[in-house]
Scaffold this active site. Structure first.
Site, PDB file in Angstrom:
ATOM      1  CG  ASN A 287      -1.729   1.317   1.486  1.00  0.00           C
ATOM      2  OD1 ASN A 287      -2.453   1.552   0.209  1.00  0.00           O
ATOM      3  ND2 ASN A 287      -1.893   1.895   2.448  1.00  0.00           N
TER       4      ASN A 287
ATOM      5  CG  HIS B  60      -0.529   6.241   4.913  1.00  0.00           C
ATOM      6  ND1 HIS B  60      -1.825   6.217   4.731  1.00  0.00           N
ATOM      7  CD2 HIS B  60      -0.226   7.011   5.781  1.00  0.00           C
ATOM      8  CE1 HIS B  60      -2.410   7.132   5.724  1.00  0.00           C
ATOM      9  NE2 HIS B  60      -1.332   7.674   6.249  1.00  0.00           N
TER      10      HIS B  60
ATOM     11  CB  SER C 247       5.197   5.023   4.215  1.00  0.00           C
ATOM     12  OG  SER C 247       5.769   6.220   4.981  1.00  0.00           O
TER      13      SER C 247
ATOM     14  CG  ASP D 186      -2.680   3.582   6.955  1.00  0.00           C
ATOM     15  OD1 ASP D 186      -2.775   2.925   5.798  1.00  0.00           O
ATOM     16  OD2 ASP D 186      -3.457   4.490   7.086  1.00  0.00           O
TER      17      ASP D 186
END
Ligand code: GRF
Length: 196
Positions: A113, A115, A142, A151
């Site tokens: 992912n 973020h 990040s 997260d």
């Protein structure tokens, strides 16, 4: 007889604009990234990114979360569609749904992912407004491995962007976004492999 494409495959999950998805897909097309985008899924039928993916000749699917009674049922539908493609990596790129622990565990260690904060600072929403309000001198983005907690998985790569005195959340978001594209490609090169 056609030779099978040996490159690792990506499935990219989006909810909106899809600029990270486009940057990653272009990097696959120009050889900067030794991977192939097998599928782009959006949970929103009206996501501009889904048309951008179609325009690039990428297979797409829309799985509208509103059509499902529960988070589990939506995640099961996503899992079934992904299982048909068997991607080596699942790439969350502006995918705005919280995934169930069961779903994450099924793809554990193979899901990334991006973020828009310097994790572990500011998980969740409104990251740039929170960084400005806190008087931070730097913001950033990040890329991390997805774990069941939001997260919070191990960070693979980060980029730092200075916060200017007159920055608004929008101006900062725009500058960070430009850096996100290169960051995601770099992180994928590390995780998926690069053609030399
Ligand atoms: C990016 O800022 C990303 O960090 C966040 O959502 C935004 C998605 O932008 N998770 P885009 O859809 O890739 O243009």
């Amino acid at each position: 007889m056609t030779t099978p494409d040996p490159r690792p495959t990506l499935a990219i999950l989006i909810s909106g604009r899809g600029s990270n998805m486009v940057a990653i897909s272009k990097a696959c097309l120009n050889g900067e990234l030794d991977a192939r985008v097998a599928l782009v899924i959006s949970n929103r039928p009206d996501a501009p990114g889904i048309q951008a993916a179609r325009d690039m000749g990428i297979d797409t699917a829309v799985i509208d979360h509103k059509a499902f009674a529960s988070r589990e049922q939506f995640d099961n539908a996503m899992h079934e569609r992904l299982a048909e493609v068997q991607p080596d990596w699942i790439v969350l790129a502006g995918f705005m749904r919280i995934l169930t622990g069961d779903f994450v565990n099924r793809w554990q260690g193979r899901m990334l992912n991006i973020h828009p904060s310097l994790l572990p600072k500011y998980p969740g929403l409104d990251t740039h407004a929170r960084a400005i309000a806190a008087g931070d001198l730097q913001a950033g983005a990040s890329v991390h491995i997805v774990s069941p907690e939001l997260d919070a998985g191990p960070v693979v790569a980060q980029v730092r962007v200075p916060i200017e005195p007159d920055d608004t959340p929008d101006s900062l978001a725009q500058r960070v976004l430009q850096e996100e594209h290169a960051l995601y490609i770099k992180a994928l090169q590390l995780c998926v492999g690069r053609k030399d």
